[in-house]
Motif scaffolding. Structure first.
Motif, PDB file in Angstrom:
ATOM      1  N   ALA A   1     -23.164 -30.252  17.876  1.00  0.00           N
ATOM      2  CA  ALA A   1     -22.076 -30.097  18.609  1.00  0.00           C
ATOM      3  C   ALA A   1     -21.717 -31.389  19.263  1.00  0.00           C
ATOM      4  O   ALA A   1     -20.634 -31.843  19.886  1.00  0.00           O
ATOM      5  N   MET A   2     -22.846 -32.061  19.751  1.00  0.00           N
ATOM      6  CA  MET A   2     -22.747 -33.194  20.596  1.00  0.00           C
ATOM      7  C   MET A   2     -22.099 -34.466  19.627  1.00  0.00           C
ATOM      8  O   MET A   2     -21.179 -35.279  20.071  1.00  0.00           O
ATOM      9  N   ILE A   3     -22.339 -34.281  18.500  1.00  0.00           N
ATOM     10  CA  ILE A   3     -21.912 -35.435  17.416  1.00  0.00           C
ATOM     11  C   ILE A   3     -20.318 -35.199  17.165  1.00  0.00           C
ATOM     12  O   ILE A   3     -19.750 -36.011  17.307  1.00  0.00           O
ATOM     13  N   ALA A   4     -20.008 -33.735  16.819  1.00  0.00           N
ATOM     14  CA  ALA A   4     -18.670 -33.413  16.590  1.00  0.00           C
ATOM     15  C   ALA A   4     -18.059 -33.539  17.849  1.00  0.00           C
ATOM     16  O   ALA A   4     -16.848 -34.051  17.923  1.00  0.00           O
ATOM     17  N   GLY A   5     -18.432 -33.374  19.260  1.00  0.00           N
ATOM     18  CA  GLY A   5     -17.688 -33.890  20.523  1.00  0.00           C
ATOM     19  C   GLY A   5     -17.436 -35.237  20.376  1.00  0.00           C
ATOM     20  O   GLY A   5     -16.311 -35.601  20.941  1.00  0.00           O
ATOM     21  N   GLN A   6     -18.505 -36.067  20.439  1.00  0.00           N
ATOM     22  CA  GLN A   6     -18.321 -37.395  20.495  1.00  0.00           C
ATOM     23  C   GLN A   6     -17.092 -37.858  19.442  1.00  0.00           C
ATOM     24  O   GLN A   6     -16.223 -38.996  20.010  1.00  0.00           O
ATOM     25  N   ARG A   7     -17.170 -37.480  18.484  1.00  0.00           N
ATOM     26  CA  ARG A   7     -16.075 -37.864  17.471  1.00  0.00           C
ATOM     27  C   ARG A   7     -14.712 -37.375  17.866  1.00  0.00           C
ATOM     28  O   ARG A   7     -13.651 -37.908  17.601  1.00  0.00           O
ATOM     29  N   SER A   8     -14.477 -36.310  18.648  1.00  0.00           N
ATOM     30  CA  SER A   8     -13.231 -36.009  19.477  1.00  0.00           C
ATOM     31  C   SER A   8     -12.491 -36.874  20.266  1.00  0.00           C
ATOM     32  O   SER A   8     -11.362 -36.735  20.676  1.00  0.00           O
ATOM     33  N   GLY A   9     -13.233 -37.673  20.587  1.00  0.00           N
ATOM     34  CA  GLY A   9     -12.900 -38.835  21.632  1.00  0.00           C
ATOM     35  C   GLY A   9     -13.377 -38.596  23.319  1.00  0.00           C
ATOM     36  O   GLY A   9     -13.309 -39.355  24.069  1.00  0.00           O
ATOM     37  N   THR A  10     -14.070 -37.468  23.326  1.00  0.00           N
ATOM     38  CA  THR A  10     -14.382 -36.929  24.603  1.00  0.00           C
ATOM     39  C   THR A  10     -16.063 -37.219  24.488  1.00  0.00           C
ATOM     40  O   THR A  10     -16.595 -36.951  23.965  1.00  0.00           O
ATOM     41  N   THR A  11     -16.625 -37.865  25.560  1.00  0.00           N
ATOM     42  CA  THR A  11     -17.993 -38.364  25.729  1.00  0.00           C
ATOM     43  C   THR A  11     -18.964 -36.957  25.638  1.00  0.00           C
ATOM     44  O   THR A  11     -18.697 -36.383  26.586  1.00  0.00           O
ATOM     45  N   HIS A  12     -19.685 -36.849  24.701  1.00  0.00           N
ATOM     46  CA  HIS A  12     -20.755 -36.113  24.399  1.00  0.00           C
ATOM     47  C   HIS A  12     -22.274 -36.553  24.360  1.00  0.00           C
ATOM     48  O   HIS A  12     -23.126 -35.653  24.437  1.00  0.00           O
TER      49      HIS A  12
END
Length: 577
Positions: free
Chosen positions: A368-379
């Motif tokens: 989830a952290m990896i996918a979130g980071q790819r969304s453009g929001t810092t995870h």
């Protein structure tokens, strides 16, 4: 092991095992007891690999110790569980081989090492609500042992960088209660056992090791008793093949020179992953900004590269056993496990918003952290947020919620550890707005998130992410509460712990079949080459069935590799002089 003249090899054995973690040592022990002349080589000066640094769990549904306790796993249901959670990306033959062989492997290891096995009933599989998953769980540990049993090999066991005072060790079944020091009498009794063990160790000189260290020590002793030759400080340089591409041996750097080792039956690669190889991580996992792996420092992809050079296919190279981690300057790391299950906390991303059930299995949180980071929001990083009341009530990052104890080996007391604040690992604020400014997220978003979370906690159900719905979530929760995983944050100051993407090691590597044979891109096996553990693409695919689902497969496929070699060599025609 024989000296060989005229063959191009300096020495020749039946089986060469490269790597001394759980997978490698199980393979070597199984090969030697099958009557095969076996050599194990390890690049580091100490044995044990990532197994020795781990919690030592072995995920084995249907283990004898479970059956003796009256728990009989339906192995067909377990197979369906694995097929479901792996989503079709792992061959059914490999999954079936694991389910069918793991109990046999564990019996073999217990018989040849003297290991006393312990089942942790009630430690659920990581997806216990999926059909075939179990709320009772299948994690098996070994009981702690005294390192003096290793004799002259005691100092050769790999140990964690940070080792607690002598006597500070836990049995497998004590960990859950230890986290309830403030909530239960059993937790307090374990604290008293700590003190007693420390005194006893000083008086008797005992040197107890538990968890992964105990497992590695037992495997080493069993392996050496069986007659396996072991070379430490002896890295693999390359594999040797014949004109048809079959692996016939390897070049090993030993005692300052390149030694050509012939392997009549094959080479078993058990060298771990590539978590500490900066170049490989940039190539295959560019989304990992920093090396926060807790894997063996020597895991640099040596075996994977050697297999590639002789035509092996690779799989899952973008994967690891992800773990949300606290990382201090200077290298100290702490895996967030029970902290994410305690009730009064939530995690936010760079937008100040929750994005997941915080108690979800750690590898899923990493995804989830990896996918979130790819969304453009810092995870990466994310922030785990709690309050002063929880700090004073629960075990957090090794801090014990006890009155300040001078000279204690771990932090105690009601105040936040100043060193952690100075290092930036923790931020604090007297209000949500102050905390938002400290961690760089929008104040209105954090306040909104906190208000929503507190409303859900007060009602006792996480309508947004379902924290507390799974038996896994509740295992390390506070059982004194209606929902062990939910309670409002009410007492400032508020604390935010900086969570980075860590891992227990990478788990992509050489593609293998159900007998651990390494495969080419066309799916055909490379004769004479086997792989297990984190050097091979995980039989768990992109998920994690339960605690010990790293070591269990490593040992099982090491065992299957040895059996496959033994079967092949027994079918050889008798060689005549």
């Amino acid at each position: 092991m024989t000296d060989t003249n005229g063959s191009g090899f300096d020495v020749t054995v039946d089986v060469l095992v490269v790597g001394s973690g759980g997978g490698g040592m199980t393979a070597a022990l199984a090969a030697q007891t099958a009557g095969l002349d076996t050599l194990l080589v390890e690049k580091a000066p100490r044995f044990g690999g990532s197994t020795a640094l781990s919690g030592g769990g072995i995920w084995v549904p249907g283990a004898r110790v479970q059956r003796e306790a009256g728990h009989h796993a339906d192995l067909d249901a377990v197979l369906e569980y694995l097929k479901t959670i792996t989503g079709g990306i792992v061959a059914e033959e490999r999954l079936r081989a694991y389910v069918q062989t793991a109990p046999e492997m564990l019996d073999f290891v217990a018989r040849h090492t003297g290991a006393e096995l312990v089942w942790k009933p009630g430690y659920p599989d990581y997806f216990p609500e999926v059909p075939g998953g179990s709320a009772e769980g299948s994690v098996i540990n070994v009981e702690p042992i005294d390192l003096r049993r290793l004799g002259e090999d005691e100092d050769k066991l790999l140990k964690p960088a940070a080792v607690g005072p002598r006597g500070m060790w836990l049995r497998p079944l004590e960990l859950k209660s230890f986290y309830t020091i403030r909530q239960s009498w059993e937790g307090k009794r374990i604290l008293l056992r700590f003190l007693w063990r420390s005194i006893r160790a000083r008086v008797t000189g005992e040197r107890i090791v538990a968890m992964g260290g105990a497992l590695a020590a037992l495997l080493w002793m069993g392996m050496r008793r069986a007659g396996v030759t072991a070379w430490l400080d002896s890295p693999l340089e390359s594999l040797v093949t014949d004109a048809d591409g079959a692996v016939t041996g390897a070049v090993v750097r030993h005692e300052g020179r390149a030694v050509r080792v012939g392997a009549r039956g094959g080479v078993v690669i058990a060298t771990g992953g590539f978590e500490h190889n900066e170049e490989m991580r940039r190539t295959y996992q560019p989304f990992v900004p920093e090396d926060h792996s807790l894997g063996n420092p020597e895991s640099k992809g040596d075996g994977i590269r050697a297999g590639q050079e002789v035509g092996a296919a690779l799989e899952l190279m973008d994967e690891a056993w992800w773990f949300p981690t606290l990382a201090w300057p200077g290298g100290r790391k702490h895996m967030l496990l029970n902290e994410r299950m305690m009730p009064a906390q939530f995690m936010v991303n760079g937008a100040g918003e929750r994005f997941i059930n915080e108690a979800t299995p750690y590898s899923e949180l990493g995804h989830a952290m990896i996918a979130g980071q790819r969304s453009g929001t810092t995870h990466i990083p994310s922030w785990l947020i709690t309050d002063a009341r929880s700090w004073k009530r629960y075990v957090i990052a090794g801090h014990l919620p006890l009155p300040k104890i001078p000279f204690a080996p771990v932090p105690t007391g009601s105040k936040m550890v100043q060193e952690w604040l100075d290092a930036g690992v923790v931020k604090q604020g007297g209000s949500w707005a102050e905390l938002a400014a400290e961690i760089g997220v929008p104040a209105d978003a954090l306040e909104r998130t906190a208000r929503r979370y507190n409303e859900l906690a007060a009602r006792g159900h996480d309508d947004d992410f379902g924290r507390g719905d799974s038996a896994y979530d509740r295992y390390y929760g506070d059982e004194t509460l209606p929902n062990p995983n939910l309670a409002p944050l009410t007492e400032p100051p508020y604390y935010a712990f900086r969570i980075v993407l860590g891992d227990l090691g990478t788990n992509g590597g050489l593609k293998t079949d159900e007998d651990a044979r390494v495969l080419r891109e066309d799916g055909t096996p490379i004769p004479g080459l086997y792989a297990t553990g984190n050097a091979s693409a995980a039989v768990m695919g992109r998920t994690y069935a339960g605690a010990g689902a790293t070591i269990g497969p490593a040992m099982t496929f090491g065992y299957r590799a040895a059996k496959h070699v033994a079967a092949r060599l027994s079918a050889r025609p008798v060689e005549h002089a």
